[in-house]
Design a protein around this motif. Sequence first.
Motif, short mmCIF file in Angstrom:
data_model
loop_
_atom_site.label_atom_id
_atom_site.label_comp_id
_atom_site.label_asym_id
_atom_site.label_seq_id
_atom_site.Cartn_x
_atom_site.Cartn_y
_atom_site.Cartn_z
N GLN A 1 -17.14 7.46 36.82
CA GLN A 1 -16.56 8.48 37.69
C GLN A 1 -17.61 9.51 38.14
N PHE A 2 -18.55 9.83 37.23
CA PHE A 2 -19.65 10.73 37.61
C PHE A 2 -20.51 10.06 38.69
N VAL B 1 -21.63 11.16 31.22
CA VAL B 1 -22.08 10.08 32.10
C VAL B 1 -21.06 8.95 32.07
N SER B 2 -20.45 8.70 33.23
CA SER B 2 -19.39 7.71 33.33
C SER B 2 -19.38 7.16 34.75
N VAL C 1 -23.17 16.75 31.84
CA VAL C 1 -22.07 15.91 32.31
C VAL C 1 -21.80 14.81 31.29
N TRP D 1 -18.83 10.20 42.01
CA TRP D 1 -18.94 11.52 42.62
C TRP D 1 -20.28 11.68 43.32
N GLU E 1 -22.48 12.45 26.63
CA GLU E 1 -22.84 13.71 27.27
C GLU E 1 -24.36 13.80 27.42
N PHE F 1 -15.82 14.07 34.24
CA PHE F 1 -15.35 13.77 35.59
C PHE F 1 -14.09 12.91 35.55
N ARG G 1 -15.20 20.60 33.48
CA ARG G 1 -16.19 20.44 34.55
C ARG G 1 -17.09 19.24 34.32
N LYS G 2 -17.47 19.00 33.08
CA LYS G 2 -18.46 17.94 32.83
C LYS G 2 -17.83 16.58 32.59
N ARG H 1 -17.90 22.41 41.64
CA ARG H 1 -17.82 21.41 40.57
C ARG H 1 -18.24 21.97 39.21
#
Length: 332
Positions: free
Chosen positions: A299-300, A296-297, A294, A303, A255, A248, A245-246, A273
């Motif tokens: 992709q996050f 952090v990227s 999450v 989203w 994290e 992405f 889930r975290k 999500r």
Amino acid sequence: MAKNPNQKLKLLYLCKILLQKTDEGHKLSMDELLSALSRCGIEAERKSIYSDIAALQDFGLDVMLQRGPNGGYYIASRDFELPELKLLVDAIQCSRFITEKKSNELIKKIEALASEPQARALQRQVYVSDRVKTMNESIYYNIDTLHTAVSAGVQITFQYFEWALDFSSTQRIRKRYRKDGALYQVSPWALTWDDENYYLVAYDHLSDSIRHYRVDKMEHISLTDKLREGRRLFQDRFNIAAYSRKVFGMFSGEEKTVRLRCENRFIGVLRDRFGAELMVQKADEAHFFIRVDVAVSPQFFSWVFGLGGAVQIVEPEEVRAAFQHQLQAMLE
């Protein structure tokens, strides 16, 4: 007169005929059963078929007789109902990690679980060739090897590749091995399916961290005789569902616990999500706050951006600043 050796197989052939040819919508009369057995090289009398069907019923086969016009013998229930088989076919069709060839092979085997008329209904919904599929035929066996490694609790080695462009070659899209083809050695702990791809979640000894690898990009997987490591990271606190889930799109990042401000109408999106155990706090009549972990990227951030402003990053400030920086870079 010598007895036909095929007579020993009569009960088996009768069972096969009933399973292949009949269902609630398709029944065979006694004459049709006798004819079908005859085509298999077995001559039988009605009386013997009655006792054979009784034996199959005693064995647990759900053979029913419908009397009257258009009646006959049929299989009333099976291990898998037709809607369940359609569900399995759909899952295989939508799975990008299964190649087109292997998809067709699996669907053919699923069809064997239904009667022939039902199998034709399954065939009408097969459109595998139009789906995006992996080109790595070995993934089917890679998954089995990885399950074996996880069960045995041993380390593995493999090569890992990515797709690269090479305009100097006739084959412009080609494999490029990471680390110049050197072997990776990790401790496998779990397999997960995310965004239509299979991933191996493993402990990386060199970085002393949890890493994941796309299974369709792994080659030459070998089990070693070394016991796997990383138990302290996976024991008790590790949850594969929470991990998926975290992270992405299975893109790693640092994290963080982030606080989000969301429109009330998007509670379903956040629940899908991050799961059902959300800690929700009211912000105002139209918004709520949540805190989630999450990776952090980009992709996050994509989203968050894709929700059109309905979800805003409140804190920490460095994550807000990183999001703003990525938006500015996209504008430029």
